[in-house]
Design a protein around this motif. Structure first.
Motif, PDB file in Angstrom:
ATOM      1  N   VAL A  71       0.847  -1.194   0.000  1.00 36.54           N
ATOM      2  CA  VAL A  71       0.000   0.000   0.000  1.00 36.54           C
ATOM      3  C   VAL A  71       0.882   1.243   0.000  1.00 36.54           C
ATOM      4  O   VAL A  71       1.854   1.322   0.762  1.00 36.54           O
ATOM      5  N   GLU A  72       0.555   2.197  -0.859  1.00 39.41           N
ATOM      6  CA  GLU A  72       1.356   3.414  -0.951  1.00 39.41           C
ATOM      7  C   GLU A  72       0.853   4.533  -0.041  1.00 39.41           C
ATOM      8  O   GLU A  72       1.644   5.276   0.507  1.00 39.41           O
ATOM      9  N   GLN A  73      -0.455   4.680   0.106  1.00 33.59           N
ATOM     10  CA  GLN A  73      -1.006   5.738   0.958  1.00 33.59           C
ATOM     11  C   GLN A  73      -1.352   5.134   2.323  1.00 33.59           C
ATOM     12  O   GLN A  73      -2.513   4.902   2.647  1.00 33.59           O
ATOM     13  N   THR A  74      -0.320   4.886   3.098  1.00 35.60           N
ATOM     14  CA  THR A  74      -0.484   4.211   4.378  1.00 35.60           C
ATOM     15  C   THR A  74      -1.044   5.177   5.424  1.00 35.60           C
ATOM     16  O   THR A  74      -0.615   6.319   5.518  1.00 35.60           O
ATOM     17  N   HIS A  75      -2.008   4.664   6.192  1.00 35.24           N
ATOM     18  CA  HIS A  75      -2.709   5.507   7.164  1.00 35.24           C
ATOM     19  C   HIS A  75      -3.484   4.643   8.151  1.00 35.24           C
ATOM     20  O   HIS A  75      -3.737   3.473   7.898  1.00 35.24           O
ATOM     21  N   VAL A  76      -3.849   5.260   9.264  1.00 31.63           N
ATOM     22  CA  VAL A  76      -4.775   4.665  10.224  1.00 31.63           C
ATOM     23  C   VAL A  76      -6.115   5.347   9.993  1.00 31.63           C
ATOM     24  O   VAL A  76      -6.218   6.570  10.118  1.00 31.63           O
ATOM     25  N   THR A  77      -7.147   4.607   9.626  1.00 31.61           N
ATOM     26  CA  THR A  77      -8.477   5.194   9.480  1.00 31.61           C
ATOM     27  C   THR A  77      -9.053   5.388  10.876  1.00 31.61           C
ATOM     28  O   THR A  77      -9.218   4.434  11.627  1.00 31.61           O
ATOM     29  N   MET A  78      -9.347   6.641  11.205  1.00 33.84           N
ATOM     30  CA  MET A  78      -9.930   6.961  12.509  1.00 33.84           C
ATOM     31  C   MET A  78     -11.453   6.924  12.455  1.00 33.84           C
ATOM     32  O   MET A  78     -12.099   6.526  13.427  1.00 33.84           O
ATOM     33  N   ALA A  79     -12.017   7.388  11.339  1.00 35.93           N
ATOM     34  CA  ALA A  79     -13.476   7.409  11.173  1.00 35.93           C
ATOM     35  C   ALA A  79     -13.779   7.331   9.682  1.00 35.93           C
ATOM     36  O   ALA A  79     -13.041   7.877   8.863  1.00 35.93           O
ATOM     37  N   HIS A  80     -14.874   6.655   9.348  1.00 35.00           N
ATOM     38  CA  HIS A  80     -15.306   6.492   7.964  1.00 35.00           C
ATOM     39  C   HIS A  80     -16.715   7.046   7.815  1.00 35.00           C
ATOM     40  O   HIS A  80     -17.526   6.916   8.735  1.00 35.00           O
ATOM     41  N   ARG A  81     -16.987   7.619   6.675  1.00 28.96           N
ATOM     42  CA  ARG A  81     -18.294   8.255   6.466  1.00 28.96           C
ATOM     43  C   ARG A  81     -19.462   7.273   6.560  1.00 28.96           C
ATOM     44  O   ARG A  81     -20.585   7.685   6.776  1.00 28.96           O
ATOM     45  N   SER A  82     -19.199   5.994   6.437  1.00 25.02           N
ATOM     46  CA  SER A  82     -20.283   5.015   6.561  1.00 25.02           C
ATOM     47  C   SER A  82     -20.776   4.887   8.003  1.00 25.02           C
ATOM     48  O   SER A  82     -21.860   4.372   8.242  1.00 25.02           O
ATOM     49  N   ARG A  83     -19.962   5.363   8.952  1.00 22.13           N
ATOM     50  CA  ARG A  83     -20.335   5.267  10.367  1.00 22.13           C
ATOM     51  C   ARG A  83     -20.440   6.620  11.065  1.00 22.13           C
ATOM     52  O   ARG A  83     -20.641   6.668  12.278  1.00 22.13           O
ATOM     53  N   CYS A  84     -20.245   7.693  10.302  1.00 22.66           N
ATOM     54  CA  CYS A  84     -20.183   9.020  10.918  1.00 22.66           C
ATOM     55  C   CYS A  84     -20.697  10.061   9.928  1.00 22.66           C
ATOM     56  O   CYS A  84     -20.299  10.040   8.755  1.00 22.66           O
ATOM     57  N   SER A  85     -21.561  10.962  10.369  1.00 22.73           N
ATOM     58  CA  SER A  85     -22.086  11.991   9.467  1.00 22.73           C
ATOM     59  C   SER A  85     -20.980  12.972   9.082  1.00 22.73           C
ATOM     60  O   SER A  85     -19.963  13.084   9.768  1.00 22.73           O
ATOM     61  N   GLN A  86     -21.198  13.679   7.995  1.00 15.66           N
ATOM     62  CA  GLN A  86     -20.245  14.691   7.553  1.00 15.66           C
ATOM     63  C   GLN A  86     -20.049  15.752   8.640  1.00 15.66           C
ATOM     64  O   GLN A  86     -18.921  16.144   8.941  1.00 15.66           O
ATOM     65  N   LYS A  87     -21.136  16.181   9.236  1.00 13.97           N
ATOM     66  CA  LYS A  87     -21.061  17.191  10.295  1.00 13.97           C
ATOM     67  C   LYS A  87     -20.230  16.672  11.467  1.00 13.97           C
ATOM     68  O   LYS A  87     -19.372  17.382  11.987  1.00 13.97           O
ATOM     69  N   ARG A  88     -20.469  15.433  11.863  1.00 16.73           N
ATOM     70  CA  ARG A  88     -19.751  14.852  12.999  1.00 16.73           C
ATOM     71  C   ARG A  88     -18.262  14.649  12.694  1.00 16.73           C
ATOM     72  O   ARG A  88     -17.413  14.880  13.562  1.00 16.73           O
ATOM     73  N   LEU A  89     -17.940  14.241  11.464  1.00 12.78           N
ATOM     74  CA  LEU A  89     -16.531  14.109  11.071  1.00 12.78           C
ATOM     75  C   LEU A  89     -15.803  15.435  11.248  1.00 12.78           C
ATOM     76  O   LEU A  89     -14.699  15.485  11.802  1.00 12.78           O
ATOM     77  N   ARG A  90     -16.434  16.513  10.795  1.00 13.41           N
ATOM     78  CA  ARG A  90     -15.825  17.840  10.926  1.00 13.41           C
ATOM     79  C   ARG A  90     -15.697  18.246  12.398  1.00 13.41           C
ATOM     80  O   ARG A  90     -14.659  18.751  12.823  1.00 13.41           O
ATOM     81  N   GLU A  91     -16.764  18.038  13.176  1.00 14.70           N
ATOM     82  CA  GLU A  91     -16.739  18.406  14.598  1.00 14.70           C
ATOM     83  C   GLU A  91     -15.637  17.661  15.352  1.00 14.70           C
ATOM     84  O   GLU A  91     -14.917  18.247  16.159  1.00 14.70           O
ATOM     85  N   LEU A  92     -15.529  16.364  15.094  1.00 15.64           N
ATOM     86  CA  LEU A  92     -14.564  15.548  15.818  1.00 15.64           C
ATOM     87  C   LEU A  92     -13.120  15.861  15.464  1.00 15.64           C
ATOM     88  O   LEU A  92     -12.246  15.889  16.338  1.00 15.64           O
ATOM     89  N   PHE A  93     -12.857  16.071  14.166  1.00 17.65           N
ATOM     90  CA  PHE A  93     -11.465  16.131  13.721  1.00 17.65           C
ATOM     91  C   PHE A  93     -10.945  17.518  13.376  1.00 17.65           C
ATOM     92  O   PHE A  93      -9.741  17.694  13.249  1.00 17.65           O
ATOM     93  N   LYS A  94     -11.819  18.529  13.279  1.00 18.21           N
ATOM     94  CA  LYS A  94     -11.370  19.884  12.945  1.00 18.21           C
ATOM     95  C   LYS A  94     -10.251  20.373  13.872  1.00 18.21           C
ATOM     96  O   LYS A  94      -9.257  20.914  13.392  1.00 18.21           O
ATOM     97  N   PRO A  95     -10.361  20.173  15.196  1.00 21.64           N
ATOM     98  CA  PRO A  95      -9.295  20.678  16.070  1.00 21.64           C
ATOM     99  C   PRO A  95      -7.937  19.999  15.859  1.00 21.64           C
ATOM    100  O   PRO A  95      -6.920  20.512  16.308  1.00 21.64           O
ATOM    101  N   PHE A  96      -7.921  18.868  15.176  1.00 28.63           N
ATOM    102  CA  PHE A  96      -6.691  18.093  15.059  1.00 28.63           C
ATOM    103  C   PHE A  96      -6.077  18.090  13.664  1.00 28.63           C
ATOM    104  O   PHE A  96      -4.968  17.588  13.488  1.00 28.63           O
ATOM    105  N   ILE A  97      -6.784  18.639  12.667  1.00 35.56           N
ATOM    106  CA  ILE A  97      -6.284  18.607  11.290  1.00 35.56           C
ATOM    107  C   ILE A  97      -4.883  19.218  11.218  1.00 35.56           C
ATOM    108  O   ILE A  97      -4.637  20.304  11.713  1.00 35.56           O
ATOM    109  N   GLY A  98      -3.969  18.485  10.609  1.00 39.09           N
ATOM    110  CA  GLY A  98      -2.591  18.946  10.462  1.00 39.09           C
ATOM    111  C   GLY A  98      -1.705  18.653  11.655  1.00 39.09           C
ATOM    112  O   GLY A  98      -0.496  18.861  11.600  1.00 39.09           O
ATOM    113  N   SER A  99      -2.279  18.156  12.749  1.00 34.43           N
ATOM    114  CA  SER A  99      -1.494  17.840  13.944  1.00 34.43           C
ATOM    115  C   SER A  99      -0.643  16.597  13.703  1.00 34.43           C
ATOM    116  O   SER A  99      -1.067  15.655  13.040  1.00 34.43           O
TER     117      SER A  99
END
Length: 189
Positions: A71-99
């Motif tokens: 796999v080239e784009q290696t990552h840990v998936t923290m949340a997926h849109r199938s289990r979390c609304s768009q609004k909730r994804l933004r609320e949860l992760f906005k404070p951490f983006i780029g950290s």
């Protein structure tokens, strides 16, 4: 992927901790020193005695060349849109983006279709990271033809049923990643 909230256009697919492929390959290179991993290398068609040279070549001499199945784009998936609304994804992760986040890899799990590093997630310096929505926090590292990264989620169950293998590292390995949001190209909200 998106490393800041200002670049979000379209629907978010996942929130993740992005770890470079080079770091993941270095973990695998360190693991290849131990005989208990020989079964993995053999199962994916690489001679165990040559794996270190194979990975070192990729890391040092041919970083632009892809390794078959890795796999080239290696990552840990923290949340997926199938289990979390768009609004909730933004609320949860906005404070951490780029950290920048430090995670540890403690084991390699694999079947004939997929391989993944088992990952432990820490609390974040600026507050507590949202909990990973995957029961098995991991980084998918290798896929057989036709396999999907999401197949890695089943590895612990496959191990329990004797259909996959888990080998713990003698010492946990530290990886550094960046919190980001991935979106599907061409989708709007």
């Amino acid at each position: 992927m998106i490393s800041s909230m200002s670049g979000i256009v379209g629907k978010i697919k996942i929130a993740s901790i992005d770890v470079t492929q080079d770091q993941v390959l270095q973990v695998l290179c360190n693991a290849c020193r131990h005989e208990e991993f020989d079964t993995f290398w053999t199962s994916i068609g690489i001679e165990p005695s040559s794996i270190k040279n194979h990975l070192v070549f990729k890391l040092n001499e041919a970083p632009s060349e892809s390794l078959s199945g890795f796999v080239e784009q290696t990552h840990v998936t923290m949340a997926h849109r199938s289990r979390c609304s768009q609004k909730r994804l933004r609320e949860l992760f906005k404070p951490f983006i780029g950290s920048i986040v430090t995670v540890t890899a403690s084991a390699l799990l694999w079947s004939h279709r997929v391989a993944a590093l088992s990952i432990k997630l820490p609390d974040h310096d600026h507050g507590t990271l949202p909990a990973c929505q995957n029961a098995f926090p991991h980084i998918t590292v290798w896929l057989a033809d036709g396999a999907k990264a999401q197949d890695s989620n089943e590895l612990p169950i496959l191990v329990e049923n004797g259909l996959a293998t888990r080998v713990d590292f003698k010492k946990v390995m530290v990886l550094e990643g960046v919190i980001s949001l991935w979106r599907n190209e061409g989708e709007s909200e």
